[in-house]
Scaffold this motif. Structure first.
Motif, PDB file in Angstrom:
ATOM      1  N   THR A 114     -52.121  27.116 132.537  1.00  0.00           N
ATOM      2  CA  THR A 114     -51.181  27.535 133.578  1.00  0.00           C
ATOM      3  C   THR A 114     -49.823  27.902 132.989  1.00  0.00           C
ATOM      4  O   THR A 114     -49.218  28.911 133.368  1.00  0.00           O
ATOM      5  CB  THR A 114     -51.028  26.418 134.634  1.00  0.00           C
ATOM      6  OG1 THR A 114     -52.322  26.150 135.185  1.00  0.00           O
ATOM      7  CG2 THR A 114     -50.069  26.811 135.728  1.00  0.00           C
ATOM      8  N   THR A 115     -49.336  27.110 132.047  1.00  0.00           N
ATOM      9  CA  THR A 115     -48.038  27.389 131.420  1.00  0.00           C
ATOM     10  C   THR A 115     -48.085  28.684 130.629  1.00  0.00           C
ATOM     11  O   THR A 115     -47.159  29.508 130.717  1.00  0.00           O
ATOM     12  CB  THR A 115     -47.612  26.217 130.517  1.00  0.00           C
ATOM     13  OG1 THR A 115     -47.526  25.038 131.307  1.00  0.00           O
ATOM     14  CG2 THR A 115     -46.273  26.491 129.851  1.00  0.00           C
ATOM     15  N   ALA A 118     -48.096  31.616 133.053  1.00  0.00           N
ATOM     16  CA  ALA A 118     -46.785  31.770 133.678  1.00  0.00           C
ATOM     17  C   ALA A 118     -45.750  32.326 132.711  1.00  0.00           C
ATOM     18  O   ALA A 118     -44.762  32.937 133.128  1.00  0.00           O
ATOM     19  CB  ALA A 118     -46.315  30.431 134.244  1.00  0.00           C
ATOM     20  N   THR A 119     -45.962  32.123 131.415  1.00  0.00           N
ATOM     21  CA  THR A 119     -45.035  32.595 130.396  1.00  0.00           C
ATOM     22  C   THR A 119     -45.264  34.066 130.044  1.00  0.00           C
ATOM     23  O   THR A 119     -44.430  34.681 129.399  1.00  0.00           O
ATOM     24  CB  THR A 119     -45.157  31.714 129.129  1.00  0.00           C
ATOM     25  OG1 THR A 119     -44.964  30.349 129.512  1.00  0.00           O
ATOM     26  CG2 THR A 119     -44.120  32.053 128.077  1.00  0.00           C
TER      27      THR A 119
END
Length: 169
Positions: A114-115, A118-119
Motif C-alpha cells: 500500500t505504501t 501510494a508513493t
C-alpha cells in the motif's frame, strides 16, 4: 538511509535493490519509500527480497515439555513501534561481549504494498516463498538447492518474499 538523496547529490538510478533483513530497521517505511522513489529514474525498478513479516511473528514453543510447533510470538502488523531485542549474539550468530539491545519495526506485506503504491510505484510482481537461506526453526531441512524449508508435514507458510515495482512517473 533517509538522507540518501542528498548524499548522492540527486543522482537517479535504473534499479534500487534491498536485501533480506533491511526493512525491519526502518522506523518510517513511508519516508524510505519516498527516498527510493526520488532515487529512481522514471521507469526505474525497485526490487525487494525480504524476510516475510510472518517469519518474524513466528517463534518456536519455548516452554519445557513443549513441541517444536511454531506459534505466533510477535506482532505481524505494524503500528506498535519498535520491538526491542536484548541478546549476546549478532544476527549472524557471532558472540558479542555483554548484552546488546537492538530495535526492529514490523512492516506487514499490506503496509509495504500500500505504501509503495501510494508513493507512485506500480507493483508488477509479488512472490512469496517457503524457503530460507538458513535453518531458522527446529526441524527445518535443506533442499537440494541448499535452501532450508519446514518439514513436508508442516503447514506451508511464506518465509521470504520478492517484490518488483516500477516508478510510474
Amino acid at each position: 538511509m533517509y538522507d540518501a538523496v542528498e548524499a548522492l547529490e540527486g543522482r537517479q538510478f535504473d534499479v534500487v535493490y534491498t536485501g533480506k533483513g533491511a526493512l525491519c530497521y526502518l522506523p518510517d517505511f513511508a519516508q524510505w519509500a519516498d527516498v527510493v522513489h526520488q532515487l529512481l529514474k522514471p521507469g526505474g525498478s525497485l526490487y525487494i527480497v525480504e524476510f516475510h513479516p510472518l517469519l518474524n511473528a513466528m517463534g518456536s514453543v519455548a516452554l519445557p515439555g513443549d513441541t517444536d510447533d511454531l506459534i505466533i510470538r510477535n506482532d505481524y502488523l505494524e503500528g506498535r513501534g519498535a520491538i526491542a531485542h536484548d541478546t549476546t549474539v549478532t544476527y549472524t550468530g557471532d558472540q558479542i561481549p555483554g548484552r546488546q539491545r537492538s530495535f526492529e519495526w514490523m512492516h506487514s506485506l499490506g503496509e509495504v504494498v500500500t505504501t509503495l503504491a501510494a508513493t507512485g510505484f506500480q507493483i508488477t510482481r509479488l512472490r512469496e516463498s517457503e524457503v530460507l537461506q538458513w535453518p531458522r526453526f527446529n526441524g527445518m531441512h535443506q533442499t537440494p538447492k541448499g535452501w532450508w524449508r519446514l518439514p513436508d508435514e508442516a503447514p506451508r507458510i511464506p518465509l521470504l518474499y520478492a517484490l518488483l515495482a516500477t516508478k510510474s512517473d
